[in-house]
Design a protein around this motif. Structure first.
Motif, PDB file in Angstrom:
ATOM      1  N   PRO A 147       0.850  -1.187   0.000  1.00 32.46           N
ATOM      2  CA  PRO A 147       0.000   0.000   0.000  1.00 32.46           C
ATOM      3  C   PRO A 147       0.887   1.239   0.000  1.00 32.46           C
ATOM      4  N   SER A 148       0.298   2.409  -0.103  1.00 29.53           N
ATOM      5  CA  SER A 148       1.064   3.635   0.054  1.00 29.53           C
ATOM      6  C   SER A 148       1.651   3.663   1.469  1.00 29.53           C
ATOM      7  N   ALA A 149       2.872   4.220   1.589  1.00 28.32           N
ATOM      8  CA  ALA A 149       3.621   4.114   2.847  1.00 28.32           C
ATOM      9  C   ALA A 149       3.319   5.258   3.813  1.00 28.32           C
ATOM     10  N   ASN A 150       2.013   5.509   4.017  1.00 36.72           N
ATOM     11  CA  ASN A 150       1.601   6.534   4.972  1.00 36.72           C
ATOM     12  C   ASN A 150       0.896   5.865   6.147  1.00 36.72           C
ATOM     13  N   SER A 156      -0.909  10.198   1.113  1.00 39.21           N
ATOM     14  CA  SER A 156       0.154   9.335   0.596  1.00 39.21           C
ATOM     15  C   SER A 156       1.473  10.101   0.500  1.00 39.21           C
ATOM     16  N   PRO A 157       2.594   9.397   0.737  1.00 37.22           N
ATOM     17  CA  PRO A 157       3.907  10.049   0.738  1.00 37.22           C
ATOM     18  C   PRO A 157       4.538  10.110  -0.645  1.00 37.22           C
ATOM     19  N   THR A 158       5.076  11.252  -1.013  1.00 36.91           N
ATOM     20  CA  THR A 158       5.780  11.360  -2.292  1.00 36.91           C
ATOM     21  C   THR A 158       7.266  11.638  -2.095  1.00 36.91           C
ATOM     22  N   THR A 159       7.722  11.693  -0.840  1.00 39.47           N
ATOM     23  CA  THR A 159       9.166  11.752  -0.562  1.00 39.47           C
ATOM     24  C   THR A 159       9.458  10.819   0.606  1.00 39.47           C
ATOM     25  N   GLN A 161      11.058  11.638   3.195  1.00 37.31           N
ATOM     26  CA  GLN A 161      10.829  12.404   4.419  1.00 37.31           C
ATOM     27  C   GLN A 161       9.369  12.294   4.868  1.00 37.31           C
ATOM     28  N   HIS A 162       8.430  12.335   3.895  1.00 35.78           N
ATOM     29  CA  HIS A 162       7.011  12.133   4.245  1.00 35.78           C
ATOM     30  C   HIS A 162       6.825  10.779   4.928  1.00 35.78           C
ATOM     31  N   VAL A 163       7.489   9.751   4.368  1.00 39.69           N
ATOM     32  CA  VAL A 163       7.362   8.407   4.942  1.00 39.69           C
ATOM     33  C   VAL A 163       7.901   8.408   6.366  1.00 39.69           C
ATOM     34  N   TYR A 164       9.064   9.040   6.536  1.00 46.17           N
ATOM     35  CA  TYR A 164       9.709   9.055   7.849  1.00 46.17           C
ATOM     36  C   TYR A 164       8.802   9.707   8.892  1.00 46.17           C
ATOM     37  N   VAL A 171       9.201   0.894  10.706  1.00 51.92           N
ATOM     38  CA  VAL A 171       9.756   0.141   9.571  1.00 51.92           C
ATOM     39  C   VAL A 171      11.283   0.156   9.664  1.00 51.92           C
ATOM     40  N   PRO A 172      11.948  -0.942   9.254  1.00 51.38           N
ATOM     41  CA  PRO A 172      13.402  -0.965   9.374  1.00 51.38           C
ATOM     42  C   PRO A 172      14.121  -0.148   8.304  1.00 51.38           C
ATOM     43  N   LEU A 173      13.548  -0.054   7.093  1.00 51.53           N
ATOM     44  CA  LEU A 173      14.312   0.532   5.991  1.00 51.53           C
ATOM     45  C   LEU A 173      13.429   1.323   5.029  1.00 51.53           C
ATOM     46  N   ILE A 174      13.904   2.530   4.703  1.00 48.09           N
ATOM     47  CA  ILE A 174      13.256   3.352   3.671  1.00 48.09           C
ATOM     48  C   ILE A 174      14.280   3.594   2.571  1.00 48.09           C
ATOM     49  N   LEU A 175      13.970   3.177   1.349  1.00 42.70           N
ATOM     50  CA  LEU A 175      14.833   3.485   0.202  1.00 42.70           C
ATOM     51  C   LEU A 175      14.418   4.856  -0.330  1.00 42.70           C
ATOM     52  N   ASP A 176      15.367   5.765  -0.403  1.00 44.57           N
ATOM     53  CA  ASP A 176      15.077   7.157  -0.769  1.00 44.57           C
ATOM     54  C   ASP A 176      15.630   7.467  -2.156  1.00 44.57           C
TER      55      ASP A 176
END
Ligand code: TXA
Ligand code: MG
Length: 356
Positions: A147-150, A156-159, A161-164, A171-176
């Motif tokens: 799903p979207s990572a919000n 919904s996150p488009t960067t 930083q939004h996800v963070y 979550v363990p890992l965000i690929l940026d």
């Protein structure tokens, strides 16, 4: 929920570093969740065939199990693992629009866990076109449900930083890989009913779909909360009207440009007089009308370039939220092309607070 240290790793958007991809893929194979970029929005992925991993998605987002997930593939052959039957239209649409922002609803194959489909006998599948997403799916060796990572109910996150902001510690890992190109989610197209219908407008426009599928049905119009037909609500679970709600109320303005300007300016004055901090989300062309008001202004781009507006829409809503405005006034961007998806997201954010 236990606290997890969240790491953000930068990945080249065009030529993803194999070492980083392999590290993320290993996490997925081990039943962990990973955030990755797609061309639409960032996704929160898990191996689509590992129910324990899928549960982590719902945990991290605070999402109810009644909301089904989209399965992401990197190769059309993976469709055979997911569905019992590939309709001829699906093949034609895939040839034209995959990889890309189109999700197809197909009959569910027996291997797909019901956690993915929220108990439905259909499954949502798409092949994203972001090189990082494609590399990650291939390296993991399995389709990825995401799903979207919000946080549930948030934008919904488009960067990264939004996800963070929404999911750090979960979550363990965000690929940026930087900002997402399209900025609104994929178009969800139902191919399991008598006639093909758009359940959620998105990155592939109604007009584009019509060139291939002349009888495609537009999304059901809703003007107010609860106005979705029951049959449609059942086919598109998770499409709650307030799904994309920003944490501040949003008022969507309709009418001609002049009417919108007049009523938005009046609303700003009225609220300013009450001591309220107001935000406006507008087009570049509107800036002169609003620059001398007390409102906090965010321009999403030119009204003649809806790709630009879509790409900045969610970032705009989030930045006004962060500016701590008490209400967001938003103009309407029409219904042509990407306009339909933009309007859908704004109406969901507005709930019933709709001003004509
Ligand atoms: O662009 C996108 O589609 C992004 C990126 C990450 O790929 N994903 C995304 O996922 O927006 P999500 O979970 O936020 O929205 C998926 C929506 C669900 O809310 C639901 O309405 C619809 O897809 N959906 C999924 N499976 C379905 C099914 N079997 N039948 C009908 N609708 C379904
Ligand atoms: Mg979502």
């Amino acid at each position: 929920m236990e606290y997890i240290r969240t790491e953000i790793i930068e990945v080249n958007a065009k030529y993803p570093e194999p070492g980083v991809i392999e590290r993320a893929a290993r996490l997925l194979r081990n039943g962990e969740i990973v955030v990755f970029p797609t061309e639409t929005v960032y996704g929160l992925g898990a191996d689509a065939f590992q129910p324990a991993a899928l549960e982590r998605i719902f945990d991290a987002k605070g999402r109810p199990f009644s909301d089904p997930l989209i399965v992401h593939i990197a190769d059309e052959h993976e469709l055979e693992l997911l569905t019992t039957k590939i309709p001829i239209e699906a093949k034609r649409l895939a040839r034209e629009f995959w990889p890309g922002p189109l999700t197809l609803i197909l009959p569910k194959g027996s291997r797909v866990p019901y956690l993915v489909t929220a108990g439905l006998e259909t499954v949502a599948v798409r092949m994203p076109r972001h090189p990082v997403a494609l590399a990650l799916i291939s390296a993991s060796g399995s389709p990825i449900a995401a799903p979207s990572a919000n946080r549930f109910m948030h934008i919904s996150p488009t960067t990264a930083q939004h996800v963070y902001t929404d999911l750090s510690g979960k979550v363990p890992l965000i690929l940026d890989s930087g900002p997402c190109e399209i900025g609104v989610e994929s178009t969800v197209l139902d191919l399991c009913s008598d006639e093909p219908r758009i359940l959620r407008p998105g990155g592939i426009s109604l007009e584009a779909l019509r060139t291939l599928l002349p009888d495609v049905q537009p999304p059901v119009q809703r003007n107010k909360v609860g106005e979705v037909e029951e049959s449609v609500a059942k086919k598109a679970p998770g499409q709650l009207l307030t799904h994309y709600a920003p944490s501040v109320p949003l008022l969507l303005f309709d009418g001609t440009i002049e009417e919108m300007h007049t009523s938005m300016l009046a609303e700003i004055r009225r609220r300013y007089a009450k001591g309220e901090q107001v935000g406006v989300l507008i087009a570049e062309e509107d800036i002169p009308m609003f620059q001398d008001t007390h409102a906090c202004v965010y321009s999403a781009g030119s009204e003649n370039d809806l790709m630009q507006v879509a790409a900045h829409l969610f970032a705009g809503l989030r930045s006004l939220e962060e500016a701590r405005v008490e209400v967001i006034l938003c103009r309407n961007f029409g219904e042509q092309g990407l306009g339909l998806a933009i309007r859908d997201r704004l109406m969901k954010a507005a709930g019933d607070k709709f001003i004509t």
